[in-house]
Enzyme design. Structure first.
Site, PDB file in Angstrom:
ATOM      1  N   ASP A  83      69.076  19.388  24.000  1.00 39.39           N
ATOM      2  CA  ASP A  83      69.354  18.983  25.378  1.00 39.39           C
ATOM      3  C   ASP A  83      68.229  18.154  25.982  1.00 39.39           C
ATOM      4  O   ASP A  83      67.128  18.081  25.429  1.00 39.39           O
ATOM      5  CB  ASP A  83      69.627  20.216  26.261  1.00 39.39           C
ATOM      6  CG  ASP A  83      68.766  21.424  25.884  1.00 39.39           C
ATOM      7  OD1 ASP A  83      67.632  21.225  25.422  1.00 39.39           O
ATOM      8  OD2 ASP A  83      69.235  22.560  26.058  1.00 39.39           O
ATOM      9  N   ASN A 129      70.670  34.498  31.201  1.00 40.96           N
ATOM     10  CA  ASN A 129      72.102  34.578  31.527  1.00 40.96           C
ATOM     11  C   ASN A 129      72.986  34.366  30.291  1.00 40.96           C
ATOM     12  O   ASN A 129      74.195  34.234  30.401  1.00 40.96           O
ATOM     13  CB  ASN A 129      72.453  33.551  32.611  1.00 40.96           C
ATOM     14  CG  ASN A 129      72.250  32.109  32.135  1.00 40.96           C
ATOM     15  OD1 ASN A 129      71.856  31.877  30.988  1.00 40.96           O
ATOM     16  ND2 ASN A 129      72.516  31.155  33.004  1.00 40.96           N
ATOM     17  N   HIS A 141      72.777  31.750  28.198  1.00 45.93           N
ATOM     18  CA  HIS A 141      73.060  30.363  27.787  1.00 45.93           C
ATOM     19  C   HIS A 141      72.376  30.043  26.456  1.00 45.93           C
ATOM     20  O   HIS A 141      71.339  30.613  26.122  1.00 45.93           O
ATOM     21  CB  HIS A 141      72.698  29.346  28.886  1.00 45.93           C
ATOM     22  CG  HIS A 141      71.247  29.078  29.112  1.00 45.93           C
ATOM     23  ND1 HIS A 141      70.729  28.727  30.341  1.00 45.93           N
ATOM     24  CD2 HIS A 141      70.170  29.081  28.271  1.00 45.93           C
ATOM     25  CE1 HIS A 141      69.431  28.528  30.228  1.00 45.93           C
ATOM     26  NE2 HIS A 141      69.062  28.742  29.001  1.00 45.93           N
ATOM     27  N   GLU A 171      75.980  26.849  30.069  1.00 39.53           N
ATOM     28  CA  GLU A 171      75.827  27.918  31.043  1.00 39.53           C
ATOM     29  C   GLU A 171      77.116  28.738  31.126  1.00 39.53           C
ATOM     30  O   GLU A 171      78.209  28.215  30.860  1.00 39.53           O
ATOM     31  CB  GLU A 171      75.542  27.315  32.436  1.00 39.53           C
ATOM     32  CG  GLU A 171      74.292  26.442  32.513  1.00 39.53           C
ATOM     33  CD  GLU A 171      72.999  27.247  32.603  1.00 39.53           C
ATOM     34  OE1 GLU A 171      72.982  28.431  32.189  1.00 39.53           O
ATOM     35  OE2 GLU A 171      71.994  26.690  33.071  1.00 39.53           O
TER      36      GLU A 171
HETATM   37  C1  F6R Z   1      65.998  24.597  25.469  1.00 37.99           C
HETATM   38  C2  F6R Z   1      67.277  25.298  25.606  1.00 37.99           C
HETATM   39  C3  F6R Z   1      67.381  26.598  26.334  1.00 37.99           C
HETATM   40  C4  F6R Z   1      66.211  27.541  26.079  1.00 37.99           C
HETATM   41  C5  F6R Z   1      66.380  28.817  26.906  1.00 37.99           C
HETATM   42  C6  F6R Z   1      65.205  29.762  26.756  1.00 37.99           C
HETATM   43  O1  F6R Z   1      66.156  23.414  24.719  1.00 37.99           O
HETATM   44  O2  F6R Z   1      68.241  24.795  25.154  1.00 37.99           O
HETATM   45  O3  F6R Z   1      68.588  27.223  25.963  1.00 37.99           O
HETATM   46  O4  F6R Z   1      66.157  27.871  24.721  1.00 37.99           O
HETATM   47  O5  F6R Z   1      66.513  28.478  28.272  1.00 37.99           O
HETATM   48  O6  F6R Z   1      64.069  29.167  27.312  1.00 37.99           O
HETATM   49  P1  F6R Z   1      62.614  29.817  27.077  1.00 37.99           P
HETATM   50  O7  F6R Z   1      62.341  29.710  25.633  1.00 37.99           O
HETATM   51  O8  F6R Z   1      61.687  28.949  27.893  1.00 37.99           O
HETATM   52  O9  F6R Z   1      62.705  31.214  27.568  1.00 37.99           O
END
Ligand code: F6R
Length: 240
Positions: free
Chosen positions: A56, A124, A126, A131
């Site tokens: 992303d 959450n 995702h 989401e």
């Molecule tokens: C990042 C992504 C997100 C993160 C998730 C966890 O490219 O796609 O799904 O993997 O938000 O983020 P952290 O590792 O910062 O807790």
């Protein structure tokens, strides 16, 4: 330990496969993995034939912006290994044509089937920026980031730099097409999301639950992230 374990999986792939494709994530979770891969590179592991596709990118951030995921990847991995620039793919957050950019990214994903997809998980549930919602999209699309995602990401931004509210993300179908998936989660604040991903109903309100349908997914967890899954019969869950 957990990150070294995942780095070793990636190392094996790079040694065994002539042209491996890595699906990569950003955020705090994979930081030590990338550090370990850089270390392996210093010890001789080459990325010269590796292709990477990232999950992303924020809409409205240029690759040069230090807050962009392109800049994150450059800092943490790409600038420190011998991967050719032409082998690196992320969505372009600065596009004037979002639909066209999503189609372009899908074409890239079609040409580069992912061997290992690295995932983190949001509190959450995702994965990528898919989401929780009434519906989920299969392929690359634009998402409005959920309020708790904005809250979690706020730590990287300050008053001079507002948090982007939208992102371009790979869809659930593209993630599930990966030959192998490794979801990493660290810390107690991920415990509920991990528990729901592994044993909750498969639901668009819980995007990580779709991983239950994938034949080769491993969850790599620390003690905190594994603290809610006591009752699950051991499958491919590594707590290290
Ligand atoms: C990042 C992504 C997100 C993160 C998730 C966890 O490219 O796609 O799904 O993997 O938000 O983020 P952290 O590792 O910062 O807790």
């Amino acid at each position: 330990m957990a990150s070294i374990y995942v780095a070793a999986l990636v190392e094996n792939l790079l040694r065994e496969h002539a042209n491996p494709v890595l699906g990569l994530a950003t955020g705090s979770t994979p930081l030590r993995l990338y550090r370990q891969l850089v270390e392996f590179h210093r010890q001789g592991l080459s990325f010269a034939h590796v292709t990477t596709v990232n999950l992303d990118e924020y809409v409205g951030l240029a690759a040069e912006d230090p807050h962009s995921y392109a800049a994150f990847m450059r800092r943490e991995l790409f600038a420190q290994v011998d991967i050719p620039l032409g082998n690196i793919f992320l969505p372009n957050g600065m596009t004037q044509d979002l639909a066209g950019e999503c189609a372009r990214y899908d074409a890239i994903l079609d040409c580069h089937p992912i061997d290992i997809q690295i995932l983190g998980i949001g509190r959450n549930g995702h994965i990528g920026f898919n989401e929780p919602n009434d519906t989920l999209r299969g392929r690359t699309h634009v998402v409005d980031l959920a309020p708790n995602t904005l809250e979690a990401n706020a730590r990287y931004f300050d008053d001079t730099h507002p948090i982007p509210t939208q992102a371009i993300t790979m869809g659930i179908e593209s993630i599930l097409r990966a030959r192998e998936i490794v979801l990493m989660a660290f810390g107690r604040d991920k415990a509920q999301a991990v528990h729901r991903a592994l044993s909750g109903e498969i639901s668009t309100q819980n995007p990580a639950s779709f991983l239950q349908m994938h034949p080769n997914t491993t969850f790599v967890l620390d003690e905190g992230a594994a603290s809610s899954i006591g009752g699950i019969a051991a499958g491919k869950v590594s707590s290290v």
